[in-house]
Design a protein around this motif. Structure first.
Motif, PDB file in Angstrom:
ATOM      1  N   GLY A  58      44.648  39.540  43.369  1.00 59.85           N
ATOM      2  CA  GLY A  58      44.346  38.560  42.091  1.00 59.85           C
ATOM      3  C   GLY A  58      44.066  37.037  42.645  1.00 59.85           C
ATOM      4  N   LEU A  91      40.624  36.453  44.108  1.00 58.16           N
ATOM      5  CA  LEU A  91      39.355  36.566  43.062  1.00 58.16           C
ATOM      6  C   LEU A  91      39.361  35.549  41.930  1.00 58.16           C
ATOM      7  CD1 LEU A  91      39.136  40.504  42.748  1.00 58.16           C
ATOM      8  CD2 LEU A  91      38.026  38.952  44.109  1.00 58.16           C
ATOM      9  N   THR A  92      40.607  35.146  41.521  1.00 55.82           N
ATOM     10  CA  THR A  92      40.738  34.185  40.425  1.00 55.82           C
ATOM     11  C   THR A  92      41.512  32.978  40.689  1.00 55.82           C
ATOM     12  OG1 THR A  92      42.842  35.220  39.552  1.00 55.82           O
ATOM     13  CG2 THR A  92      40.871  36.247  38.734  1.00 55.82           C
ATOM     14  N   GLU A 116      44.632  32.964  40.765  1.00 53.78           N
ATOM     15  CA  GLU A 116      45.981  33.071  40.111  1.00 53.78           C
ATOM     16  C   GLU A 116      46.611  34.270  40.783  1.00 53.78           C
ATOM     17  OE1 GLU A 116      47.766  30.975  38.521  1.00 53.78           O
ATOM     18  OE2 GLU A 116      46.287  29.519  38.057  1.00 53.78           O
ATOM     19  N   HIS A 148      47.357  37.480  38.153  1.00 48.46           N
ATOM     20  CA  HIS A 148      46.521  38.369  37.625  1.00 48.46           C
ATOM     21  C   HIS A 148      46.477  39.565  38.623  1.00 48.46           C
ATOM     22  CE1 HIS A 148      44.289  34.641  36.020  1.00 48.46           C
ATOM     23  NE2 HIS A 148      43.962  35.614  35.219  1.00 48.46           N
ATOM     24  N   ALA A 193      33.725  35.982  39.509  1.00 49.33           N
ATOM     25  CA  ALA A 193      33.907  36.564  38.291  1.00 49.33           C
ATOM     26  C   ALA A 193      33.808  38.129  37.824  1.00 49.33           C
ATOM     27  CB  ALA A 193      33.325  35.869  36.956  1.00 49.33           C
ATOM     28  N   PHE A 236      36.468  40.333  39.843  1.00 48.72           N
ATOM     29  CA  PHE A 236      37.717  40.614  39.210  1.00 48.72           C
ATOM     30  C   PHE A 236      37.787  41.800  38.160  1.00 48.72           C
ATOM     31  CE2 PHE A 236      40.766  40.155  35.963  1.00 48.72           C
ATOM     32  CZ  PHE A 236      42.156  39.952  36.679  1.00 48.72           C
ATOM     33  N   TRP A 237      36.573  41.900  37.399  1.00 51.17           N
ATOM     34  CA  TRP A 237      36.371  42.939  36.493  1.00 51.17           C
ATOM     35  C   TRP A 237      36.205  44.189  37.125  1.00 51.17           C
ATOM     36  CZ3 TRP A 237      38.801  42.254  32.056  1.00 51.17           C
ATOM     37  CH2 TRP A 237      38.886  41.000  31.431  1.00 51.17           C
TER      38      TRP A 237
END
Length: 428
Positions: A260, A263-264, A266, A269, A328, A331-332
């Protein structure tokens, strides 16, 4: 099921709660991690012994209730001692409490046939597996909410409260009415469930009424329980394969926050990814419960493990391509991978329980379940220790290692299976 959800949510909370409380009171990550390690490492010793005691008990539910109370009491003792007594003593208390941990998982599930009956066992097993998914979702979430609102110590208090709330359900479980009757002929396969129940006198069944049978040494019964798992091929495959898979699953749990963050930016996540995995597993088990009877649980166990490994491999790919312009979208992709992993992990657990219910001798069922649970807990602890250095390098490295362990588990689960199914499995 209400009692099972409460007990298992408390169990899922216990590790994170000790981590949060230990860190909040002492400020030492080392102390907090050692408390968690102490709580999990002793499961390997506690599981088999608890199984023997549950199998010997006339009222196993009352023994389960005592285990719940002891586990909750151990957590409260650790909380009270933080900052007051030496850390080594608290770790010792955590080790003693951890001996009772398998009772909250395998020990509870082993009592299911006495409540559901053979005609409803398949659906009840799926619902029982769903309680693990619910606990996996709720436990860490409750720890986070309570810690934010009331501090680290409050998480242990809530955890103990949930364990105590399960006491009435455990206490009211039905007693053992009678032991399995001896069949007319002894099966040829010494590892089959019928063979293990064929001669109650040989196993010291209370039904025989002899003082020698009732006084059979616990050590002999421990050996007997391990022998049943080893001789029975489906049980042996399921026990070994699930332990290997659980070691790999630890790679996913440890690396999710790192993934998490990669990729972000944070780490929180990563908790979302684990929640997606648990929710997907819950949905898959709900579908199994609604579908009805499944005849080839061995195949579900192997395929569930394979799907879990595929999800971890997809997550590793998302981490590898997560830099730059792909951030982005990656992450999905990781969210989808987590859902795939859960779609395998949920049915895998239901299938594992179903194989144990089908293959375990009635008089040794608790020992088979608690021994399997203790091996999985220990394997998860080993996987967590191995995952740390790998995840520190990159989340993808840990996930690749986890996927490889799932592949190894599939090999173990498929090894030696006869084309037309095992003697206790429906012919294809």
């Amino acid at each position: 099921m209400t009692g099972a959800v409460a007990a298992r949510t408390g169990d899922e909370m216990s590790g994170p709660a000790l981590l949060v409380a230990g860190l909040a009171v002492t400020g030492s990550p080392l102390t907090a991690s050692w408390l968690l390690a102490g709580l999990t490492v002793s499961a390997a010793a506690g599981g088999p012994l608890l199984g023997v005691l549950l199998d010997r008990a006339r009222r196993p539910g009352r023994l389960l209730a005592c285990c719940l109370l002891g586990y909750a009491g151990g957590l409260l003792l650790v909380l009270y001692g933080l900052g007051r007594v030496p850390d080594a003593a608290l770790i010792g208390v955590a080790v003693v409490a951890g001996l009772l941990g398998p009772a909250l998982t395998g020990g509870w599930t082993a009592q299911l046939p006495r409540v559901a009956g053979p005609e409803r066992l398949s659906r009840a097993t799926a619902l029982d597996s769903m309680s693990y998914n619910v606990a996996g979702l709720a436990g860490p979430a409750v720890v986070g909410l309570v810690a934010s609102a009331g501090g680290g110590g409050a998480t242990v208090l809530v955890c103990a409260g949930l364990l105590v709330a399960a006491l009435p359900a455990a206490w009211s479980l039905p007693p053992v009415r009678s032991r399995p009757a001896a069949p007319a002929a002894v099966p040829a396969d010494p590892g089959s469930p019928a063979a293990a129940d064929a001669h109650p006198a040989a196993h010291g069944s209370p039904a025989e009424g002899g003082a020698a049978g009732r006084g059979r040494a616990v050590r002999a019964e421990l050996v007997e329980g391990f022998a049943v798992i080893w001789r029975n091929a489906p049980l042996r495959r399921a026990t070994a394969g699930s332990a290997i898979s659980c070691c790999g699953l630890a790679m996913l749990v440890v690396s999710a926050p790192v993934l998490g963050a990669e990729l972000t930016g944070e780490s929180g996540h990563g908790a979302l990814l684990l929640a997606v995995t648990a929710a997907s597993g819950l949905a898959a088990n709900a579908a199994i419960a609604a579908w009805g009877r499944v005849r080839r649980w061995d195949r579900v166990l192997a395929w569930g493990t394979a799907v879990l490994g595929a999800g971890m491999a997809l997550a590793a790919g998302a981490g590898a391509f997560g830099a730059g312009a792909f951030g982005a979208g990656a992450f999905w992709a990781a969210v989808v991978a987590a859902a795939v992993a859960g779609a395998g992990e949920g049915p895998q657990l239901t299938a594992l329980f179903s194989v144990r219910h089908r293959e375990a001798p009635a008089r040794l069922r608790s020992q088979v379940f608690t021994t399997g649970a203790s091996l999985k807990i220990t394997s998860f602890a080993i996987g967590s220790a191995l995952a740390g250095p790998l995840a520190a390098y990159s989340a993808s490295s840990a996930l690749v290692a986890g996927a490889a362990l799932q592949a190894a588990a599939v090999v173990v689960l498929m090894a030696g299976r006869r084309e037309k199914g095992s003697p206790t499995e429906a012919p294809r």
